[in-house]
Design a protein around this motif. Structure first.
Motif: not given
Length: 354
Positions: A1-18
């Motif tokens: 997750m740390h290595a892919a933080q630029s993908i994981v963080a915004p994707a999970f943020f999008a999930l929580t908003l939806v």
């Protein structure tokens, strides 16, 4: 997750908003609106909220960049006063002067400009956030079959994820409402004191309210410093006093209590999760600390009866005192709403909506 933080963080943020917008979407469907149209309307509303927040942040940074240079003489005078005071105490300030000599007021402005450019550099993550939200909104129009499959194969996991969806939606609502209250009160208080950029500090207080525990401190330091430069020590003390009474009471006492009742996490776990997720997924981890903790709790702990003893160290005292019960299987209606599924021990007339 740390290595892919630029993908994981915004994707999970999008999930929580939806996920937070799902109750409104289901309500529109129940009122007779087409599923796709309801999903698009909720998506547009979420986009509008993000745009307003981004414009407010950009405007605040622009205001700081144009206003702070006016206080360069006051900043240099304050720096010299502190150096002289340390010298009167017999402290060796040569090293401090050498260290701070390279940190002038222009460097502070440089930090603001770099912050603005950093926001521009985050365009890729913003684009990913927007796109993921769009596809999640499309997927949310037909979740019944997926949830039926999950409820049949992993009923306890289905129940835990349903709890996560409810908790995350409530968490964003509580954080937003309290953020608006704190921002409005701060703007009025700072305007009465006469601190410049009162609206800017209100925007800062609203954003930092989403950061658990330490958001109060992050929102206090900038206006207190400007109050010191503009009105002197008395003005700064008024800002610190009012922020301590208003923001600390609301953000550090009332809001954590309500947030704890909503999501069930103890204040200690909330603070540790803030530090942990900020290290793992970057700056967005500070905003997503509670949702990320709730998600992994729902996936790794709640579905496993043998692992629920961990809740003794995670949840609030009231939630920990409740006996663990076997989750009830969840059924999904055609509009995507969850209801109580009839099982072998269920009453024939027992059915509800989630």
């Amino acid at each position: 997750m740390h290595a892919a933080q630029s993908i994981v963080a915004p994707a999970f943020f999008a999930l929580t908003l939806v996920v937070a917008g799902r109750p409104v979407q289901r309500r529109l469907v129940r009122l007779g609106m087409h599923r796709m149209l309801a999903a698009l309307l909720v998506l547009l509303a979420l986009y509008l909220v993000l745009v307003v927040l981004a414009v407010a942040l950009g405007w605040s940074i622009a205001q700081l960049s144009t206003t702070l240079p006016q206080y360069a003489p006051e900043f240099e005078g304050l720096y010299q006063t502190v150096s002289d005071w340390l010298a009167t105490l017999g402290l060796q300030v040569a090293g401090i002067n050498q260290l701070l000599g390279a940190v002038d007021f222009n460097s502070v402005l440089g930090l603001l400009r770099r912050a603005a450019s950093g926001l521009s550099a985050a365009g890729a993550q913003v684009a990913l956030l927007v796109v993921v939200m769009f596809f999640l909104a499309l997927d949310s129009t037909d979740t019944a079959s997926r949830r039926r499959l999950l409820a049949r194969a992993r009923p306890q996991l289905s129940d835990a994820l349903s709890g996560f969806v409810v908790a995350v939606g409530r968490y964003w609502i509580v954080a937003t409402v309290f953020g608006l209250i704190v921002a409005a009160v701060d703007v009025v208080a700072l305007s009465v004191i006469g601190v410049p950029l009162a609206v800017t500090w209100g925007v800062l207080a609203f954003v930092t309210n989403y950061i658990p525990n330490i958001g109060f401190v992050l929102g206090l330091v900038p206006p207190a410093l400007v109050a010191l430069l503009d009105g002197g020590v008395s003005s700064m003390l008024w800002v610190v006093a009012l922020y301590s009474v208003i923001n600390f009471t609301i953000q550090s006492i009332i809001q954590p209590k309500i947030t704890g009742d909503v999501v069930g996490l103890s204040p200690t776990v909330t603070f540790v999760s803030l530090v942990f997720w900020a290290l793992v997924v970057g700056p967005l981890g500070a905003l997503l600390a509670v949702p990320l903790t709730l998600f992994f709790k729902a996936v790794l702990i709640d579905p496993d009866p043998g692992a629920r003893w961990v809740d003794a160290f995670l949840v609030t005292a009231g939630a920990a005192a409740e006996p663990a019960t076997t989750p009830e299987p969840v059924a999904v209606t055609d509009d995507g709403a969850a209801g109580a599924e009839r099982g072998p021990e269920s009453f024939p007339d027992r059915q509800g909506s989630g």
